[in-house]
Design a protein around this motif. Structure first.
Motif, mmCIF file in Angstrom:
data_model
loop_
_atom_site.group_PDB
_atom_site.id
_atom_site.type_symbol
_atom_site.label_atom_id
_atom_site.label_comp_id
_atom_site.label_asym_id
_atom_site.label_seq_id
_atom_site.Cartn_x
_atom_site.Cartn_y
_atom_site.Cartn_z
ATOM 1 N N ILE A 113 0.836 -1.210 0.000
ATOM 2 C CA ILE A 113 0.000 0.000 0.000
ATOM 3 C C ILE A 113 0.865 1.252 0.000
ATOM 4 C CG2 ILE A 113 -1.691 1.305 1.337
ATOM 5 C CD1 ILE A 113 -2.678 -1.482 2.369
ATOM 6 N N GLY A 114 1.874 1.265 0.859
ATOM 7 C CA GLY A 114 2.745 2.432 0.926
ATOM 8 C C GLY A 114 3.452 2.703 -0.394
ATOM 9 N N ARG A 115 3.941 1.661 -1.030
ATOM 10 C CA ARG A 115 4.638 1.844 -2.306
ATOM 11 C C ARG A 115 3.682 2.258 -3.423
ATOM 12 N NH1 ARG A 115 7.409 -2.483 0.036
ATOM 13 N NH2 ARG A 115 6.119 -4.070 -0.988
ATOM 14 N N LEU A 117 0.947 4.050 -3.096
ATOM 15 C CA LEU A 117 0.600 5.455 -2.897
ATOM 16 C C LEU A 117 1.763 6.360 -3.281
ATOM 17 C CD1 LEU A 117 -1.669 7.248 -2.016
ATOM 18 C CD2 LEU A 117 -0.933 6.983 0.359
ATOM 19 N N ALA A 118 2.982 5.926 -2.972
ATOM 20 C CA ALA A 118 4.155 6.713 -3.355
ATOM 21 C C ALA A 118 4.249 6.838 -4.868
ATOM 22 C CB ALA A 118 5.421 6.073 -2.783
ATOM 23 N N ALA A 119 3.879 5.788 -5.586
ATOM 24 C CA ALA A 119 3.935 5.829 -7.047
ATOM 25 C C ALA A 119 2.994 6.885 -7.606
ATOM 26 C CB ALA A 119 3.593 4.452 -7.617
ATOM 27 N N VAL A 120 1.821 7.026 -7.010
ATOM 28 C CA VAL A 120 0.887 8.061 -7.455
ATOM 29 C C VAL A 120 1.450 9.443 -7.156
ATOM 30 C CG1 VAL A 120 -1.418 9.042 -7.134
ATOM 31 C CG2 VAL A 120 -1.118 6.562 -7.163
ATOM 32 N N HIS A 121 1.942 9.627 -5.946
ATOM 33 C CA HIS A 121 2.454 10.935 -5.539
ATOM 34 C C HIS A 121 3.709 11.335 -6.318
ATOM 35 C CE1 HIS A 121 0.276 10.921 -1.368
ATOM 36 N NE2 HIS A 121 -0.545 10.857 -2.397
ATOM 37 N N ASP A 122 4.393 10.361 -6.901
ATOM 38 C CA ASP A 122 5.603 10.660 -7.668
ATOM 39 C C ASP A 122 5.330 10.923 -9.142
ATOM 40 O OD1 ASP A 122 7.411 10.607 -5.592
ATOM 41 O OD2 ASP A 122 7.939 8.496 -5.836
ATOM 42 N N LEU A 123 4.058 10.874 -9.545
ATOM 43 C CA LEU A 123 3.742 11.206 -10.934
ATOM 44 C C LEU A 123 4.152 12.651 -11.226
ATOM 45 C CD1 LEU A 123 0.197 9.614 -11.390
ATOM 46 C CD2 LEU A 123 2.344 8.837 -12.431
ATOM 47 N N PRO A 124 4.536 12.955 -12.456
ATOM 48 C CA PRO A 124 4.983 14.315 -12.789
ATOM 49 C C PRO A 124 3.889 15.360 -12.558
ATOM 50 C CG PRO A 124 5.564 12.761 -14.530
ATOM 51 C CD PRO A 124 4.627 12.037 -13.612
ATOM 52 N N VAL A 125 4.195 16.326 -11.739
ATOM 53 C CA VAL A 125 3.235 17.387 -11.436
ATOM 54 C C VAL A 125 2.884 18.170 -12.698
ATOM 55 C CG1 VAL A 125 2.926 19.560 -10.179
ATOM 56 C CG2 VAL A 125 3.942 17.584 -9.029
ATOM 57 N N THR A 126 3.865 18.354 -13.575
ATOM 58 C CA THR A 126 3.637 19.157 -14.775
ATOM 59 C C THR A 126 2.564 18.552 -15.672
ATOM 60 O OG1 THR A 126 5.496 17.969 -15.805
ATOM 61 C CG2 THR A 126 5.960 20.113 -14.814
ATOM 62 N N VAL A 127 2.504 17.231 -15.729
ATOM 63 C CA VAL A 127 1.508 16.569 -16.574
ATOM 64 C C VAL A 127 0.103 16.827 -16.054
ATOM 65 C CG1 VAL A 127 0.666 14.354 -17.413
ATOM 66 C CG2 VAL A 127 3.130 14.789 -17.312
ATOM 67 N N ILE A 128 -0.069 16.688 -14.742
ATOM 68 C CA ILE A 128 -1.387 16.890 -14.146
ATOM 69 C C ILE A 128 -1.796 18.353 -14.232
ATOM 70 C CG2 ILE A 128 -2.760 16.570 -12.064
ATOM 71 C CD1 ILE A 128 -1.696 13.992 -13.448
ATOM 72 N N ARG A 129 -0.839 19.249 -14.023
ATOM 73 C CA ARG A 129 -1.152 20.678 -14.119
ATOM 74 C C ARG A 129 -1.574 21.036 -15.536
ATOM 75 N NH1 ARG A 129 3.320 22.605 -12.324
ATOM 76 N NH2 ARG A 129 2.687 23.164 -10.211
ATOM 77 N N ALA A 130 -0.918 20.448 -16.513
ATOM 78 C CA ALA A 130 -1.225 20.754 -17.909
ATOM 79 C C ALA A 130 -2.627 20.332 -18.285
ATOM 80 C CB ALA A 130 -0.205 20.075 -18.821
ATOM 81 N N ASP A 232 2.441 2.417 10.794
ATOM 82 C CA ASP A 232 3.874 2.709 10.706
ATOM 83 C C ASP A 232 4.516 1.996 9.520
ATOM 84 O OD1 ASP A 232 4.160 4.504 12.840
ATOM 85 O OD2 ASP A 232 4.159 2.864 14.285
ATOM 86 N N ALA A 233 4.098 0.765 9.256
ATOM 87 C CA ALA A 233 4.662 0.020 8.135
ATOM 88 C C ALA A 233 4.274 0.660 6.804
ATOM 89 C CB ALA A 233 4.208 -1.433 8.184
ATOM 90 N N VAL A 234 3.036 1.138 6.702
ATOM 91 C CA VAL A 234 2.609 1.832 5.487
ATOM 92 C C VAL A 234 3.450 3.080 5.282
ATOM 93 C CG1 VAL A 234 0.739 3.120 4.391
ATOM 94 C CG2 VAL A 234 0.240 0.962 5.550
ATOM 95 N N TYR A 238 6.080 3.861 2.294
ATOM 96 C CA TYR A 238 5.796 5.050 1.490
ATOM 97 C C TYR A 238 7.036 5.958 1.443
ATOM 98 C CZ TYR A 238 3.884 9.655 0.326
ATOM 99 O OH TYR A 238 3.668 10.894 -0.236
ATOM 100 N N ALA A 239 7.621 6.230 2.610
ATOM 101 C CA ALA A 239 8.774 7.124 2.675
ATOM 102 C C ALA A 239 9.971 6.537 1.929
ATOM 103 C CB ALA A 239 9.136 7.398 4.130
#
Length: 405
Positions: A113-115, A117-130, A232-234, A238-239
């Motif tokens: 789960i942690g990994r 969620l990290a994959a989503v948060h690491d998507l390029p911000v510029t793509v979503i903003r565009a 804590d494990a999640v 994630y971190a």
């Protein structure tokens, strides 16, 4: 269905789950070519807007963006208007889901789960903003958070202890020096689809993309209070998987956002002049104040308040806030609120006695157990119950294999 996907020949169908609170019905259909698809039908304009919004998000996920995800996101295959409603057809992601409270301790499911969620948060911000999705900076998130607290405090119903608890974190400059990321704005564990890959559980899909935006990653971790054994494990997974700078206040803000759902519920009642809702929110806030007495939002060790913010198992019937990605004071998230409501709040109004109407959380709109033998009859409530029971059984079996393996 055929209007949204011309040329399709349906050979079987089963009810996949309903979103009665949102006016959306879902079904799993099988086509003559062997494909299984999900059909979601919104019954009115209000529900239709939510369905169209999620369809737009999913259509905006390019092949490049999808290639960055280690799991699948539904693909929109067709959609059509139905009078005042709307229908969307998407591909079906096979697998099972787990509830937050069922996640075992350790790095197994929690790590997945942690990994993810990290994959989503690491998507390029510029793509979503565009693509024109909402963007909120750290300063904007902080300002909106302070405004919610002020609105709740102005009602005269917010316990001073909670007000001070929340303002202490809002006033801490260091807590708001985070990097805005791509967020789902209300991630829930039940949005993840698991399946066994080489006899090992893996995340194979992610649902619930309607809140895609740029904002505080902590908003997608506010559910952790409902999984204290795995929190804590999640977070550790994630971190470790995240490519961004460390955020020491991440979990503190996540707990703050979870608790603020109570404040939003209060403000919603005030804004709609609904004294029953206001009274209900006041009792919940009083219970929260009692449960968190003597604790701080700043993280000193393991989740010291995770147990305290679980108060009720049912949530208030929602207003149309599903597609609002800002922290508007009346846009409380009933699902997030429900995740932090459990068994500490006594005397919750009884709907049969004129209290706040409540509904169990139903997050089964996208996945189901394989459909039974096809026939031409419409799926019944009994079919739906059997499907959910089979899905739950599969989830428990997968968890058992993980913990025993």
């Amino acid at each position: 269905m055929t209007a949204a996907l011309p040329g399709a020949t349906i050979v079987g169908a089963s009810r996949l789950g309903s979103e009665e609170r949102g006016g959306v019905e879902s079904a799993l259909v099988e086509l003559a070519d062997g494909r299984r698809l999900v059909v979601r039908v919104a019954e009115d304009d209000e529900a239709g807007r939510a369905v169209r919004t999620e369809a737009r998000v999913l259509e905006s996920l390019s092949a490049g963006v999808r290639s960055l995800l280690p799991f699948a996101a539904p693909r929109i295959l067709g959609q059509t208007s139905l009078g005042t409603g709307h229908a969307v057809v998407a591909d079906y992601i096979d697998g099972y889901r787990v509830d937050a409270s069922d996640i075992p301790p350790g790095a197994g499911f929690a790590g997945l789960i942690g990994r993810a969620l990290a994959a989503v948060h690491d998507l390029p911000v510029t793509v979503i903003r565009a693509e024109g999705f909402p963007v909120r900076s750290a300063d904007q998130v902080r300002t909106d958070t302070a405004r919610i607290i002020d609105r709740a405090d102005a009602s005269g119903r917010l316990p001073r202890a909670l007000r001070d608890r929340w303002r202490t974190l809002v006033d801490d400059d260091a807590a708001w020096r985070f990097e805005a990321t791509v967020v789902l704005d209300g991630f829930e564990v039940t949005s993840l689809i698991f399946d066994d890959v080489a006899e090992t559980p893996a995340v194979v899909g992610l649902l619930g993309w309607h809140g895609l935006s740029i904002g505080d990653p902590a908003v997608d971790l506010r559910w952790l209070g409902s999984a204290p054994a795995a929190a804590d494990a999640v977070h550790d997974a994630y971190a470790a998987a995240s490519h961004r700078a460390s955020d020491a206040a991440l979990l503190s803000r996540a707990r703050l956002f979870a608790e603020l759902e109570f404040a939003k519920w209060l403000v919603h009642g005030v804004d709609t002049d609904d004294e029953v809702v206001v009274s209900d929110a006041e009792k919940l806030l009083a219970s929260l104040a009692e449960a968190t007495d003597g604790t701080e939002l700043v993280r000193h060790g393991q989740g010291d308040v995770d147990d305290a913010i679980a108060l009720l198992e049912q949530v208030p019937a929602p207003s149309d806030s599903a597609i609002d990605t800002s922290m508007q004071t009346d846009a409380y998230d009933p699902v997030a609120l429900g995740a932090y409501l459990a068994d500490v709040a006594p005397e919750r109004p009884d709907p049969d006695e004129g209290g706040v109407p409540t509904l169990p959380v139903d997050l089964s709109e996208w996945t189901a157990a394989p459909s039974p033998a096809h026939d031409d009859t419409s799926p019944t409530a009994e079919d739906d119950e059997e499907s959910r029971a089979e899905t739950a059984r599969a989830s428990r079996e997968a968890l058992r294999r993980w913990t025993e393996g």
